[in-house]
Design a protein around this motif. Structure first.
Motif, PDB file in Angstrom:
ATOM      1  N   SER A  32     -77.728 -81.085 -12.875  1.00  0.00           N
ATOM      2  CA  SER A  32     -78.648 -81.907 -12.085  1.00  0.00           C
ATOM      3  C   SER A  32     -80.087 -81.455 -12.205  1.00  0.00           C
ATOM      4  O   SER A  32     -81.007 -82.270 -12.248  1.00  0.00           O
ATOM      5  N   LEU A  33     -80.324 -80.147 -12.268  1.00  0.00           N
ATOM      6  CA  LEU A  33     -81.699 -79.658 -12.334  1.00  0.00           C
ATOM      7  C   LEU A  33     -82.368 -80.077 -13.635  1.00  0.00           C
ATOM      8  O   LEU A  33     -83.528 -80.474 -13.655  1.00  0.00           O
ATOM      9  N   ALA A  34     -81.629 -80.003 -14.755  1.00  0.00           N
ATOM     10  CA  ALA A  34     -82.194 -80.402 -16.037  1.00  0.00           C
ATOM     11  C   ALA A  34     -82.517 -81.884 -16.045  1.00  0.00           C
ATOM     12  O   ALA A  34     -83.541 -82.317 -16.583  1.00  0.00           O
ATOM     13  N   GLN A  35     -81.642 -82.693 -15.432  1.00  0.00           N
ATOM     14  CA  GLN A  35     -81.891 -84.131 -15.394  1.00  0.00           C
ATOM     15  C   GLN A  35     -83.115 -84.466 -14.558  1.00  0.00           C
ATOM     16  O   GLN A  35     -83.799 -85.460 -14.801  1.00  0.00           O
ATOM     17  N   ALA A  36     -83.422 -83.640 -13.589  1.00  0.00           N
ATOM     18  CA  ALA A  36     -84.587 -83.882 -12.732  1.00  0.00           C
ATOM     19  C   ALA A  36     -85.857 -83.296 -13.309  1.00  0.00           C
ATOM     20  O   ALA A  36     -86.892 -83.259 -12.658  1.00  0.00           O
ATOM     21  N   GLY A  37     -85.793 -82.795 -14.538  1.00  0.00           N
ATOM     22  CA  GLY A  37     -86.985 -82.223 -15.157  1.00  0.00           C
ATOM     23  C   GLY A  37     -87.226 -80.787 -14.780  1.00  0.00           C
ATOM     24  O   GLY A  37     -88.334 -80.285 -14.890  1.00  0.00           O
TER      25      GLY A  37
ATOM     26  N   LEU B 233     -99.033 -77.907  -0.905  1.00  0.00           N
ATOM     27  CA  LEU B 233     -98.992 -79.358  -1.075  1.00  0.00           C
ATOM     28  C   LEU B 233    -100.326 -79.899  -1.579  1.00  0.00           C
ATOM     29  O   LEU B 233    -100.371 -80.762  -2.464  1.00  0.00           O
ATOM     30  N   GLN B 234    -101.426 -79.392  -1.004  1.00  0.00           N
ATOM     31  CA  GLN B 234    -102.746 -79.831  -1.462  1.00  0.00           C
ATOM     32  C   GLN B 234    -102.935 -79.533  -2.944  1.00  0.00           C
ATOM     33  O   GLN B 234    -103.425 -80.375  -3.699  1.00  0.00           O
ATOM     34  N   ALA B 235    -102.552 -78.331  -3.345  1.00  0.00           N
ATOM     35  CA  ALA B 235    -102.742 -77.931  -4.739  1.00  0.00           C
ATOM     36  C   ALA B 235    -101.862 -78.768  -5.677  1.00  0.00           C
ATOM     37  O   ALA B 235    -102.309 -79.190  -6.748  1.00  0.00           O
ATOM     38  N   LEU B 236    -100.612 -79.021  -5.270  1.00  0.00           N
ATOM     39  CA  LEU B 236     -99.731 -79.832  -6.099  1.00  0.00           C
ATOM     40  C   LEU B 236    -100.301 -81.230  -6.316  1.00  0.00           C
ATOM     41  O   LEU B 236    -100.318 -81.756  -7.436  1.00  0.00           O
ATOM     42  N   ASN B 237    -100.776 -81.839  -5.253  1.00  0.00           N
ATOM     43  CA  ASN B 237    -101.353 -83.177  -5.365  1.00  0.00           C
ATOM     44  C   ASN B 237    -102.615 -83.176  -6.215  1.00  0.00           C
ATOM     45  O   ASN B 237    -102.841 -84.086  -7.018  1.00  0.00           O
TER      46      ASN B 237
ATOM     47  N   THR C  69     -97.505 -85.190  -7.994  1.00  0.00           N
ATOM     48  CA  THR C  69     -97.242 -85.891  -6.730  1.00  0.00           C
ATOM     49  C   THR C  69     -95.757 -85.942  -6.397  1.00  0.00           C
ATOM     50  O   THR C  69     -95.376 -85.840  -5.228  1.00  0.00           O
ATOM     51  N   GLU C  70     -94.915 -86.115  -7.427  1.00  0.00           N
ATOM     52  CA  GLU C  70     -93.478 -86.184  -7.160  1.00  0.00           C
ATOM     53  C   GLU C  70     -92.963 -84.863  -6.605  1.00  0.00           C
ATOM     54  O   GLU C  70     -92.173 -84.839  -5.646  1.00  0.00           O
ATOM     55  N   ARG C  71     -93.400 -83.785  -7.191  1.00  0.00           N
ATOM     56  CA  ARG C  71     -92.972 -82.466  -6.704  1.00  0.00           C
ATOM     57  C   ARG C  71     -93.503 -82.233  -5.289  1.00  0.00           C
ATOM     58  O   ARG C  71     -92.802 -81.669  -4.444  1.00  0.00           O
TER      59      ARG C  71
END
Length: 688
Positions: free
Chosen positions: A188-193, A321-325, A330-332
């Protein structure tokens, strides 16, 4: 748990006989191809009377709050070499993590911005740690819960006698617990990138990460059951660390942030982190500064550190969260928000997390400034000039290279519009390369002025672009200081450059400005060697040819040492006395000293005057003047005055004559100046 401890020091872990795993001592870690064979799995069940089962049961007999607190510290220690710059693991596991690519080095650790590979390592550990911790909490079925943890302890025990990664992976693949862990990454992890061996190009990346988490979990559980309280030790260590001017340094960083001096604030927080590596507040504050500086990857790294240090504190999650965006992930960010928002039931915390998501999205969605046609033309012009200068430099035409580099730097600094034509990271990389190349060309002049100008260019990189962490700039400063014979400063630069080396992992190699040719000396493996050579060159003490005795020398010179090889050497003056004293001055310092000496107008007048060395009874007998190449002037006192040494009652008379001569000359000088003042006063009166 010292980093020097070995796995054999772990008490209570069951050993495993060599017959339970395949002996492949001659295999190498770099070839995993033959691991694809299906090895028979060992029984899942662990006997209730085995030491591993008993240890697991004792752990789970603790109350839930105690287990939670211990697990938080276990997690921090597990991530420590990856995020916090300290190792609590044995050398074997640090070496394996380095070989597998999880750690960049098993000696130097990173507390700054994480590279993509380092983030992938943390992702693997996060998934593995989550799997391990599921065995460490109480379940509804009290009977099956010790079995899971006992299986983990058994797997860790089987790793103890293993000496290679390949053997460790082959041994682990016979255990159901390890096979179930790997399925998370293969499925599952590989399929989710997510992170896989293929995605990072490392054959044992995931396997070693899982085994590392298993070993560290087992080690901490065994130690806790034996009576060790990791939570108490951690809190005591943090309290001890914070005694070292923590409040003062943190307050200084907070004040700089309020003043809008974000880079200076980052520097203060970074200094404090060296003393207090486990302070969540320092990381959240530094992350905020990075966000203001538009350095989201650095902010992301600090947000991650704060999250692991204090999982129940929303500010760390908000920075992450701010840094990720801001990075466009955005998905992460949405996944992280959905996973952790339920952990903060209060409305205040919920508002903080929502604001982090909205603020970051607004920052990311701001309209990009489109470059004008003039900006594009200017960018092309700068690139064309840089190409000419780099080609000239590489061909050995340093004069032409200097001319064009200087022109390109002036144009690049006068207008910033051309920077809109490039991605920010590419623009910073180009400017760093330009300043570095210009500094190298200036050093090639071999002059005092060139070395000083080169220092300014390298200093621009170090202070103007600190997030780049560019060790070649420190090496350039050291080379300039060597040229100026300032060896202590050169040694300091070499040491600072070596300290920065662990953080120097450029995703794209630095190239000569305007060209695609890589700057070979800026490659990590090359620049580290150059810095080490610079340090070795500077460590021996380098004595000057002479020392200037002028009291105010340092107001006019970088050092009181007189060295003939110095680029700014303009000559020197040497006085020798009858008692073998030798007194030296820079030529410029001598002129200033002579102007301060009352009653002495010429160099020859210093002959037969008392020696300038304190407590010396001799008199000046030789006066020497050197220019940049050779002896220029020599004055000697009369031989009879020097050779005939007065004794007894004549000594005082002889000294009196010297003083009398000096006094008469001084008196004449005072009279002459008095007459000149009276004359000037008379002229002034007449004019009135």
């Amino acid at each position: 748990m010292s980093s020097n401890s070995s796995d054999d020091d772990i008490p209570g872990l069951e050993s495993v006989s060599s017959s339970e795993y395949v002996d492949d001592s001659d295999d190498k870690d770099s070839d995993p191809s033959d691991l694809e064979e299906n090895l028979p799995l060992l029984p899942r069940h662990i006997d209730h009377k085995s030491p591993n089962y008993i240890t697991a049961k004792k752990w789970l007999q603790q109350d839930q709050d105690t287990l939670k607190k211990q697990m938080e510290v276990i997690t921090i220690y597990m991530y420590s070499p990856f995020l916090y710059g300290h190792a609590h693991q044995s050398d074997k596991w640090l070496e394996w993590c380095t070989k597998a690519g999880l750690l960049v080095s098993d000696i130097n650790y990173n507390t700054g911005e994480l590279s993509d590979l380092e983030r992938s390592a943390v992702d693997v550990l996060s998934k593995a740690v989550e799997r391990c911790q599921r065995t460490m909490v109480k379940r509804d079925s009290e009977r099956t819960s010790p079995q899971n943890l006992a299986q983990l302890l058994q797997l860790a025990a089987e790793m103890r006698p293993v000496t290679t990664i390949k053997k460790a992976v082959r041994t682990a693949r016979r255990r159901h617990f390890f096979v179930d862990m790997i399925k998370d990454f293969d499925g599952s992890l590989a399929q989710a990138g997510g992170t896989t061996n293929e995605s990072v190009g490392k054959p044992y990346f995931v396997e070693v990460g899982c085994l590392y988490a298993v070993n560290q979990t087992a080690e901490h559980v065994q130690e806790f059951v034996k009576g060790r309280n990791f939570r108490r030790e951690f809190e005591e260590q943090c309290a001890q660390d914070e005694k070292h001017e923590y409040d003062l340094l943190k307050k200084r960083g907070d004040e700089l942030y309020k003043q809008g001096k974000y880079q200076e604030a980052v520097n203060e927080y970074s200094t404090t982190i060296i003393c207090c590596p486990y302070s969540d507040k320092l990381y959240t504050n530094r992350a905020l500064c990075y966000l203001e500086l538009k350095q989201p990857k650095a902010a992301l790294s600090d947000g991650l550190r704060a999250m692991f240090l204090k999982p129940d504190w929303p500010k760390g999650h908000a920075r992450y969260l701010q840094a990720l965006n801001m990075c466009g992930e955005t998905e992460r960010a949405q996944i992280i928000y959905s996973r952790y928002s339920a952990h903060f039931p209060s409305q205040k915390d919920q508002d903080l997390l929502k604001k982090a998501m909205v603020t970051a999205s607004v920052t990311r969605d701001k309209k990009k400034i489109e470059p004008t046609e003039e900006d594009k033309v200017l960018k092309d012009k700068i690139m064309a000039i840089c190409k000419q200068s780099s080609e000239a430099y590489l061909q050995g035409n340093n004069g032409q290279a200097l001319f064009y580099y200087e022109e390109s730097v002036l144009i690049a600094e006068q207008s910033k519009g051309w920077q809109h034509c490039m991605v920010q990271s590419d623009c910073i990389r180009f400017l760093v390369s330009l300043y570095y190349a210009y500094g190298c060309a200036l050093l090639k002049k071999g002059s005092y002025e060139g070395a000083e100008a080169a220092l300014a260019q390298f200093d621009t990189i170090i202070k103007g672009y600190p997030s780049v962490k560019f060790p070649p700039a420190y090496n350039g400063c050291g080379r300039a200081y060597i040229l100026l014979h300032r060896h202590l400063e050169a040694l300091s630069m070499a040491k600072q450059g070596l300290e920065v080396m662990p953080s120097y992992r450029p995703a794209v190699n630095f190239t000569w400005p305007g060209l695609e040719e890589v700057i070979a000396e800026c490659l990590p493996q090359n620049i580290e060697i150059r810095l080490q050579q610079l340090q070795q060159q500077c460590e021996p003490v380098c004595f000057p040819d002479a020392v200037c005795r002028y009291s105010n020398c340092l107001q006019y010179h970088a050092s009181s040492g007189i060295r003939v090889e110095d680029p700014d050497y303009k000559g020197r003056v040497v006085l020798q006395c009858t008692e073998s004293c030798s007194i030296s001055y820079h030529s410029s310092c001598w002129r200033r000293f002579k102007s301060d000496s009352v009653g002495i107008s010429t160099d020859r007048d210093f002959l037969l005057t008392p020696c300038l060395t304190p407590d010396c009874s001799g008199t000046i007998k030789v006066f020497l003047v050197y220019d940049t190449k050779r002896l220029k002037i020599r004055f000697d006192a009369p031989a009879e005055a020097v050779t005939r040494k007065p004794s007894g009652s004549e000594a005082s008379s002889y000294e009196g004559k010297i003083r009398s001569t000096t006094s008469k000359k001084a008196e004449k000088a005072r009279r002459r100046r008095g007459l000149e003042r009276e004359k000037d006063a008379g002229v002034g009166t007449g004019g009135g």
